[in-house]
Design an enzyme around this catalytic site. Structure first.
Site, PDB file in Angstrom:
ATOM      1  N   VAL A 153       0.837  -1.205   0.000  1.00 40.99           N
ATOM      2  CA  VAL A 153       0.000   0.000   0.000  1.00 40.99           C
ATOM      3  C   VAL A 153       0.868   1.249   0.000  1.00 40.99           C
ATOM      4  O   VAL A 153       0.685   2.162  -0.815  1.00 40.99           O
ATOM      5  CB  VAL A 153      -0.954   0.016   1.210  1.00 40.99           C
ATOM      6  CG1 VAL A 153      -1.778   1.303   1.220  1.00 40.99           C
ATOM      7  CG2 VAL A 153      -1.876  -1.202   1.180  1.00 40.99           C
ATOM      8  N   TYR A 154       1.823   1.298   0.909  1.00 38.81           N
ATOM      9  CA  TYR A 154       2.719   2.459   0.971  1.00 38.81           C
ATOM     10  C   TYR A 154       3.447   2.654  -0.352  1.00 38.81           C
ATOM     11  O   TYR A 154       3.506   3.759  -0.899  1.00 38.81           O
ATOM     12  CB  TYR A 154       3.726   2.276   2.105  1.00 38.81           C
ATOM     13  CG  TYR A 154       4.790   3.344   2.154  1.00 38.81           C
ATOM     14  CD1 TYR A 154       4.515   4.600   2.689  1.00 38.81           C
ATOM     15  CD2 TYR A 154       6.078   3.096   1.667  1.00 38.81           C
ATOM     16  CE1 TYR A 154       5.497   5.589   2.730  1.00 38.81           C
ATOM     17  CE2 TYR A 154       7.061   4.078   1.706  1.00 38.81           C
ATOM     18  CZ  TYR A 154       6.765   5.318   2.241  1.00 38.81           C
ATOM     19  OH  TYR A 154       7.731   6.296   2.275  1.00 38.81           O
ATOM     20  N   GLY A 155       4.009   1.570  -0.885  1.00 40.06           N
ATOM     21  CA  GLY A 155       4.743   1.645  -2.143  1.00 40.06           C
ATOM     22  C   GLY A 155       3.868   2.110  -3.290  1.00 40.06           C
ATOM     23  O   GLY A 155       4.326   2.827  -4.185  1.00 40.06           O
ATOM     24  N   THR A 157       1.387   4.206  -3.121  1.00 36.29           N
ATOM     25  CA  THR A 157       1.216   5.662  -3.051  1.00 36.29           C
ATOM     26  C   THR A 157       2.454   6.366  -3.595  1.00 36.29           C
ATOM     27  O   THR A 157       2.348   7.361  -4.319  1.00 36.29           O
ATOM     28  CB  THR A 157       0.942   6.144  -1.607  1.00 36.29           C
ATOM     29  OG1 THR A 157       2.096   5.919  -0.772  1.00 36.29           O
ATOM     30  CG2 THR A 157      -0.260   5.437  -1.009  1.00 36.29           C
TER      31      THR A 157
END
Length: 267
Positions: A153-155, A157
């Site tokens: 998820v972070y990646g 974004t």
């Protein structure tokens, strides 16, 4: 020439370190964040150290009106904004995609994606009106398209922000506004330490590799700031942990032992 600099998410981590470095070099800095007490403490610290003018401004980067107020406040206090750095971001990287909570997903998407998009819109509008300025978006793990465990998820974004920043650079081509991106590498911040505390076994198992990959924010900020100040190219990409630097570390058998960066934090 003295620059007027605005940095979002600058009460902690690399944002704080960059604010210190800009200020140390004599530039005027507007530091911002949600925590009013932390802002007041940082302003007092920088004022005591000497350097350029420093201003604190509370802001919620997920709110466009709050960002417009940040620009207006900076322009009112300093007269113009020469450099705007979208640094505010959140990372939750200890769970797989399906196990990441809805709140964590929402926070990362709103802060990382919306915060940077809204901040970029605000900065480019303001800089276009004043005729000049530089915008830098701080990216992070995943922005290069490489897959890493528990960073889905972070990646996503950050990968999206890479495309967004490249597109924005094309849109401002030929104007007095320049857009660039910063890849600061893997930095030991409050957020990183929070994630490490949630996965102590993983940190212990990967300790040698982590000591090769990670860096302290105060060691990275001087180079990033120097390269931002020296940047004259629209679409500039400023990276700290380049493939060359990474290769040199892995090829040096004693690097991890000589540079036990985790020890500073009791890890």
């Amino acid at each position: 020439m003295t620059k007027n600099v605005v940095i979002t998410g600058s009460t902690k981590g690399i944002g704080r370190a960059m604010a210190r470095e800009f200020h140390r070099r004599g530039h005027n800095v507007v530091v911002s964040g949600r925590d009013g007490e932390a802002l007041r403490s940082l302003v007092a610290e920088l004022d005591a150290a000497g350097g350029g003018t420093v201003v604190g401004h509370e802001v919620d980067v997920t709110d466009p009106e709050s960002l417009e107020a940040l620009w207006a406040g900076a322009a009112d206090k300093l007269g113009s904004v020469d450099v705007w750095v979208n640094n505010a971001g959140v990372a939750h990287t200890t769970h797989s995609i399906v196990e990441t909570s809805a709140d964590s997903v929402r926070t990362m998407v709103q802060t990382n994606m919306l915060g940077t998009v809204f901040g970029s819109q605000t900065a480019v509008r303001g800089m276009t009106a004043q005729g000049q300025g530089q915008l830098f978006n701080v990216l992070g793990g995943g922005s290069d398209g490489k897959l890493r465990p528990n960073m889905g998820v972070y990646g996503a974004t950050k990968r999206g922000l890479d495309m967004f920043t490249r597109a924005l650079a094309k849109e401002v081509e030929g104007t007095g506004v320049r857009v660039g991106q910063i890849r600061p590498g893997i930095l030991i911040t409050d957020g990183w330490l929070r994630e490490a505390a949630a996965a102590p076994e993983q940190v212990a198992q990967q300790r040698r590799t982590l000591n090769i990959l990670v860096d302290h924010v105060d060691e990275v900020a001087p180079e990033l700031v120097a390269r931002m100040l020296g940047s004259t190219k629209n679409g500039d990409e400023i990276a700290w942990l380049t493939s060359g630097r990474l290769a040199m570390r892995f090829m040096n058998p004693g690097y991890a032992k000589k540079n036990d960066k985790l020890a500073r934090y009791g890890l």
